[in-house]
Write an enzyme that holds these catalytic residues in place. Structure first.
Site, short mmCIF file in Angstrom:
data_model
loop_
_atom_site.label_atom_id
_atom_site.label_comp_id
_atom_site.label_asym_id
_atom_site.label_seq_id
_atom_site.Cartn_x
_atom_site.Cartn_y
_atom_site.Cartn_z
N GLU A 154 -8.00 0.89 -4.01
CA GLU A 154 -6.55 0.64 -4.05
C GLU A 154 -6.01 0.23 -2.67
OE1 GLU A 154 -4.12 3.98 -5.30
OE2 GLU A 154 -2.33 2.75 -5.39
N LYS A 199 -7.54 -1.71 -7.78
CA LYS A 199 -6.17 -1.28 -8.11
C LYS A 199 -5.20 -1.90 -7.10
CE LYS A 199 -3.34 2.87 -8.76
NZ LYS A 199 -3.30 4.19 -9.39
P1 13P Z 1 2.49 4.28 -8.76
O1 13P Z 1 2.17 3.64 -10.08
O2 13P Z 1 3.64 5.26 -8.86
O3 13P Z 1 2.63 3.30 -7.65
O4 13P Z 1 1.26 5.18 -8.39
C1 13P Z 1 0.00 4.66 -8.53
C2 13P Z 1 -0.90 5.38 -7.63
O5 13P Z 1 -1.86 5.98 -8.08
C3 13P Z 1 -0.63 5.36 -6.19
O6 13P Z 1 -1.77 5.75 -5.49
#
Ligand code: 13P
Length: 340
Positions: free
Chosen positions: A177, A219
């Site tokens: 991510e 992600k």
């Molecule tokens: P949000 O969808 O609230 O951005 O959170 C996703 C997430 O896992 C952030 O690390």
């Protein structure tokens, strides 16, 4: 754990038009969200709220996997049933957030570097033994005057790749991510150019560190104008910009892209995901799915607000948002939600 099992888990997480529910808020983040709604910031409040989430009826119909936090993966229902058992019995794959948070980067004002590599191999082994099958690590990139620096993007990309290699060694599918934040007044083009650069650096590092692309999920953020930018693109324009960026930067071997919501409303996040699937399904090599926290949880949290007698209503709201996103994966939102 064989490579095949990693690939199967990664594929299962994006199969059948389902997606992920992130419920891995750290204690400080969870407490911050509770404070905004006057909910007591205690371990028991966090436990009750997360019990509400994991016991939501029929959650497994739209959700393939949930991302837990260290406190939550060890947590139990009031009657003593472990959360992990409830999750697995619902046909949902358990995952775990393993980074130790984004911290101020030394010498780089306004920028963050994610910590948590020290001791990670042992922690991953422990989580795998508990039953986790995938993990998450979030890097944070901020857009602002003169930032991000190359040093920040490189350091975060390298940490993501080191984490991913350790995950695969431990038999856990890494969710990678790199989040480019929405804050700022920059136009969408800036988000597109920067996200493309960040993704190239991340995949360079993954290649250098021999991470198997078929056994991971990406992600990313969607490609959006800054929240304070006067020009806000339409849903279709956001969908087009996002897919354009991903096509340029994400190898076809990656099985799935599971977007974060990043503070978008639930409706907008679903509409944008829907537009991507409606416009590009069959024309992109990866599944376009979701891994939302706020965009699935927020209405439920507000309805619950710490009141036991609101649990049913809150669960209904959570289930509704999860179903919206499954419909969005089919390019069928909001039509599929009529009458719900
Ligand atoms: P949000 O969808 O609230 O951005 O959170 C996703 C997430 O896992 C952030 O690390």
């Amino acid at each position: 754990m064989s490579a095949l099992e990693l690939i199967e888990t990664a594929r299962a997480l994006v199969a059948n038009d389902k997606g992920l529910l992130a419920m891995d808020e750290s204690n400080p983040t969870c407490d911050e969200r509770f404070a905004a709604w006057g909910i007591p910031q205690t371990k028991e409040s966090r436990r009750s709220y997360r019990e509400l989430i994991v016991t939501t009826p029929d959650l497994g119909a739209s959700i393939s996997g949930v991302i837990l936090y260290d406190e939550t993966i060890r947590e139990k229902k009031k009657d003593g049933t472990p959360f992990l058992k409830i999750i697995v019995d619902a046909g949902i794959i358990p995952g775990i957030k393993v980074d130790a948070g984004a911290k101020d980067m030394a010498g780089h004002p306004g920028e963050k570097i994610t910590e948590g590599l020290d001791g990670l191999r042992d922690r991953l082994r422990g989580y795998a033994q508990m039953g986790a099958r995938f993990a998450k690590w979030r890097a944070v990139i901020t857009i602002g005057p003169g930032i991000p620096s190359r040093a920040c993007v490189e350091a975060n990309a390298q940490a993501l790749a080191r984490y991913a290699a350790l995950c695969q060694e431990a038999g856990l599918v890494p969710i990678i991510e790199p989040e480019v934040l929405m804050d700022g007044d920059h136009p969408i083009e800036r988000c597109l150019a920067l996200t493309e650069e960040v993704l190239h650096m991340v995949f360079d590092e993954l290649y250098a560190q021999q991470v198997m692309l078929e056994g991971l999920l990406l992600k990313p953020n969607m490609i959006l104008p800054g929240l304070a930018c006067p020009e806000q693109e339409t849903v279709d324009e956001v969908a087009d910009a996002t897919v354009k960026c991903l096509l340029r930067a994400v190898p076809a071997a990656v099985p799935g892209i599971v977007f974060l919501s990043g503070g978008q409303s639930g409706e907008l996040a679903s509409a944008r995901l829907n537009a991507m699937n409606a416009r590009f399904r069959g024309r992109v090599p990866w599944a376009l799915a979701f891994s939302f926290a706020r965009a699935i949880q927020q209405p439920a949290l507000e309805i619950w607000s710490g009141h036991e007698d609101k649990v049913d209503l809150a669960q209904h709201a959570l289930s509704y948002r999860a179903k919206c996103n499954r419909a969005a994966r089919r390019g069928n939102f909001p039509a599929a939600m009529e009458g719900e």
